[in-house]
Design a protein around this motif. Structure first.
Motif, PDB file in Angstrom:
ATOM      1  N   MET A  46     -38.489 -74.533 116.927  1.00  0.00           N
ATOM      2  CA  MET A  46     -37.185 -74.127 117.168  1.00  0.00           C
ATOM      3  C   MET A  46     -36.784 -74.623 118.295  1.00  0.00           C
ATOM      4  SD  MET A  46     -35.364 -70.446 116.793  1.00  0.00           S
ATOM      5  CE  MET A  46     -34.457 -69.951 118.152  1.00  0.00           C
ATOM      6  N   ALA A  47     -35.826 -75.195 118.663  1.00  0.00           N
ATOM      7  CA  ALA A  47     -35.400 -75.860 120.118  1.00  0.00           C
ATOM      8  C   ALA A  47     -33.829 -75.127 120.168  1.00  0.00           C
ATOM      9  CB  ALA A  47     -35.401 -77.307 119.808  1.00  0.00           C
ATOM     10  N   THR A  48     -33.835 -75.132 121.660  1.00  0.00           N
ATOM     11  CA  THR A  48     -32.503 -74.598 121.965  1.00  0.00           C
ATOM     12  C   THR A  48     -32.010 -75.668 123.128  1.00  0.00           C
ATOM     13  OG1 THR A  48     -33.024 -72.367 121.744  1.00  0.00           O
ATOM     14  CG2 THR A  48     -31.113 -72.706 123.407  1.00  0.00           C
ATOM     15  N   ILE A  49     -30.597 -76.232 122.771  1.00  0.00           N
ATOM     16  CA  ILE A  49     -30.254 -77.212 123.893  1.00  0.00           C
ATOM     17  C   ILE A  49     -29.696 -76.380 125.203  1.00  0.00           C
ATOM     18  CG2 ILE A  49     -28.353 -78.986 124.158  1.00  0.00           C
ATOM     19  CD1 ILE A  49     -28.431 -79.583 121.353  1.00  0.00           C
ATOM     20  N   ARG A  67     -44.500 -69.056 129.158  1.00  0.00           N
ATOM     21  CA  ARG A  67     -45.459 -70.091 129.251  1.00  0.00           C
ATOM     22  C   ARG A  67     -45.756 -70.858 127.929  1.00  0.00           C
ATOM     23  NH1 ARG A  67     -48.068 -70.912 133.840  1.00  0.00           N
ATOM     24  NH2 ARG A  67     -47.894 -69.457 135.568  1.00  0.00           N
ATOM     25  N   ASP A  68     -45.261 -70.136 126.877  1.00  0.00           N
ATOM     26  CA  ASP A  68     -45.478 -70.684 125.525  1.00  0.00           C
ATOM     27  C   ASP A  68     -44.280 -71.589 125.028  1.00  0.00           C
ATOM     28  OD1 ASP A  68     -43.924 -68.427 125.075  1.00  0.00           O
ATOM     29  OD2 ASP A  68     -44.783 -68.039 123.333  1.00  0.00           O
ATOM     30  N   GLU A  69     -43.446 -71.652 126.069  1.00  0.00           N
ATOM     31  CA  GLU A  69     -42.148 -72.806 125.794  1.00  0.00           C
ATOM     32  C   GLU A  69     -42.345 -73.813 126.569  1.00  0.00           C
ATOM     33  OE1 GLU A  69     -38.634 -69.507 125.082  1.00  0.00           O
ATOM     34  OE2 GLU A  69     -39.377 -69.891 127.314  1.00  0.00           O
ATOM     35  N   LEU A  70     -41.603 -75.056 126.116  1.00  0.00           N
ATOM     36  CA  LEU A  70     -41.737 -76.492 126.878  1.00  0.00           C
ATOM     37  C   LEU A  70     -40.162 -76.555 127.091  1.00  0.00           C
ATOM     38  CD1 LEU A  70     -44.085 -78.250 124.322  1.00  0.00           C
ATOM     39  CD2 LEU A  70     -44.660 -77.292 126.714  1.00  0.00           C
ATOM     40  N   ILE A  71     -39.987 -77.792 128.039  1.00  0.00           N
ATOM     41  CA  ILE A  71     -38.788 -78.173 128.348  1.00  0.00           C
ATOM     42  C   ILE A  71     -38.900 -79.473 128.116  1.00  0.00           C
ATOM     43  CG2 ILE A  71     -36.983 -78.524 130.196  1.00  0.00           C
ATOM     44  CD1 ILE A  71     -36.756 -75.927 129.593  1.00  0.00           C
ATOM     45  N   GLU A  72     -37.910 -80.028 127.291  1.00  0.00           N
ATOM     46  CA  GLU A  72     -38.021 -81.634 126.881  1.00  0.00           C
ATOM     47  C   GLU A  72     -36.865 -82.145 127.447  1.00  0.00           C
ATOM     48  OE1 GLU A  72     -38.824 -81.649 122.806  1.00  0.00           O
ATOM     49  OE2 GLU A  72     -41.125 -81.198 122.843  1.00  0.00           O
ATOM     50  N   PRO A 124     -30.125 -89.655 129.787  1.00  0.00           N
ATOM     51  CA  PRO A 124     -30.696 -88.373 129.230  1.00  0.00           C
ATOM     52  C   PRO A 124     -29.641 -87.887 128.190  1.00  0.00           C
ATOM     53  CG  PRO A 124     -29.974 -88.145 131.648  1.00  0.00           C
ATOM     54  CD  PRO A 124     -29.837 -89.670 131.270  1.00  0.00           C
ATOM     55  N   VAL A 125     -30.106 -87.774 126.905  1.00  0.00           N
ATOM     56  CA  VAL A 125     -29.163 -87.296 125.970  1.00  0.00           C
ATOM     57  C   VAL A 125     -28.936 -85.721 125.892  1.00  0.00           C
ATOM     58  CG1 VAL A 125     -28.870 -87.392 123.389  1.00  0.00           C
ATOM     59  CG2 VAL A 125     -29.955 -89.286 124.579  1.00  0.00           C
ATOM     60  N   GLU A 126     -30.324 -85.392 126.103  1.00  0.00           N
ATOM     61  CA  GLU A 126     -30.000 -83.694 126.225  1.00  0.00           C
ATOM     62  C   GLU A 126     -31.549 -83.154 126.757  1.00  0.00           C
ATOM     63  OE1 GLU A 126     -29.326 -82.635 122.208  1.00  0.00           O
ATOM     64  OE2 GLU A 126     -31.438 -82.506 121.782  1.00  0.00           O
ATOM     65  N   VAL A 127     -31.506 -81.868 127.468  1.00  0.00           N
ATOM     66  CA  VAL A 127     -32.713 -81.141 127.728  1.00  0.00           C
ATOM     67  C   VAL A 127     -32.587 -79.890 126.610  1.00  0.00           C
ATOM     68  CG1 VAL A 127     -33.726 -79.749 129.708  1.00  0.00           C
ATOM     69  CG2 VAL A 127     -32.196 -81.815 130.066  1.00  0.00           C
ATOM     70  N   ARG A 128     -33.855 -79.722 126.192  1.00  0.00           N
ATOM     71  CA  ARG A 128     -34.033 -78.601 125.341  1.00  0.00           C
ATOM     72  C   ARG A 128     -35.360 -77.721 125.621  1.00  0.00           C
ATOM     73  NH1 ARG A 128     -33.773 -83.489 121.851  1.00  0.00           N
ATOM     74  NH2 ARG A 128     -36.247 -83.642 122.247  1.00  0.00           N
ATOM     75  N   LEU A 129     -34.977 -76.687 125.346  1.00  0.00           N
ATOM     76  CA  LEU A 129     -36.241 -75.485 125.431  1.00  0.00           C
ATOM     77  C   LEU A 129     -36.881 -75.387 123.809  1.00  0.00           C
ATOM     78  CD1 LEU A 129     -37.374 -73.301 126.933  1.00  0.00           C
ATOM     79  CD2 LEU A 129     -35.713 -71.564 126.147  1.00  0.00           C
ATOM     80  N   VAL A 130     -38.116 -75.627 123.878  1.00  0.00           N
ATOM     81  CA  VAL A 130     -38.790 -75.623 122.632  1.00  0.00           C
ATOM     82  C   VAL A 130     -40.091 -74.784 122.654  1.00  0.00           C
ATOM     83  CG1 VAL A 130     -40.123 -77.100 121.267  1.00  0.00           C
ATOM     84  CG2 VAL A 130     -38.255 -78.178 122.452  1.00  0.00           C
ATOM     85  N   LYS A 131     -40.171 -73.736 121.691  1.00  0.00           N
ATOM     86  CA  LYS A 131     -41.143 -72.884 121.440  1.00  0.00           C
ATOM     87  C   LYS A 131     -42.298 -73.735 121.065  1.00  0.00           C
ATOM     88  CE  LYS A 131     -39.310 -68.758 121.775  1.00  0.00           C
ATOM     89  NZ  LYS A 131     -39.582 -67.699 122.667  1.00  0.00           N
TER      90      LYS A 131
END
Length: 175
Positions: free
Chosen positions: A1-4, A153-158, A167-174
């Motif tokens: 799941m990703a959040t913009i 710590r179990d999330e990533l920023i892409e 840059p198109v978008e920055v997402r927070l990803v589990k």
């Protein structure tokens, strides 16, 4: 799941604000140079260079820094590709604005500072990041921040870039 976190317009606004903050802190562009950390920071640094030129009417020198050989985990990673550092100007006496997309533990920035110091003796090194996600392991803090995003710590920023390195978008990803 990703959040913009930031869409393309949000990234553009953040970079414009960072550009203004760089100009305010340095009282213009005299002796200011931009150095983007490959990969991600180099694309953002190029966009900052454009913003600064639009605002001030002067082009700030731009360099690209590959920190692969300065990483403290180089011996444990097999997925690292060595890139090319391209800084076509002297760093001595310059106010270097080091640019990266995401600040996390601070280890990448430490490696970048070590690399810069091997190339010259800047007057100062300032840090501009699009996203500060926290979880620092080293005493490093950014001077210019697009957005603070507290994470676990179990999330990533892409940061996703298009084929033109915008840059198109920055997402927070589990994970």
């Amino acid at each position: 799941m990703a959040t913009i976190i930031l869409d393309q317009a949000g990234v553009a606004r953040a970079l414009t604000r960072i550009a203004h903050e760089i100009l305010e802190r340095n009282k213009g562009t005299t002796d200011v140079v931009l150095v983007g950390i490959r990969t991600g920071g180099d694309h953002l640094a190029a966009m900052l260079q454009e913003r600064l030129a639009q605002i001030e009417g002067e082009t700030v020198p731009l360099g690209i820094l590959d920190i692969t050989m300065y990483r403290d985990d180089i011996g444990t990673r097999t997925d690292l590709a060595i890139g090319r550092t391209d800084i076509p100007f002297p760093l001595d006496g310059k106010n270097v604005v080091l640019v990266d997309d995401v600040l996390y533990t601070g280890r990448t920035i430490r490696a970048a500072m070590d690399s810069l110091m091997d190339l010259g003796r800047p007057k100062s090194i300032q840090l501009a990041v699009l996203i500060d996600r926290g979880h620092r392991e080293l005493p490093i803090r950014p001077d210019f921040i697009g957005r603070n995003v507290p994470t676990s710590r179990d999330e990533l920023i892409e940061t996703e870039f298009n084929d033109k390195n915008q840059p198109v978008e920055v997402r927070l990803v589990k994970k």
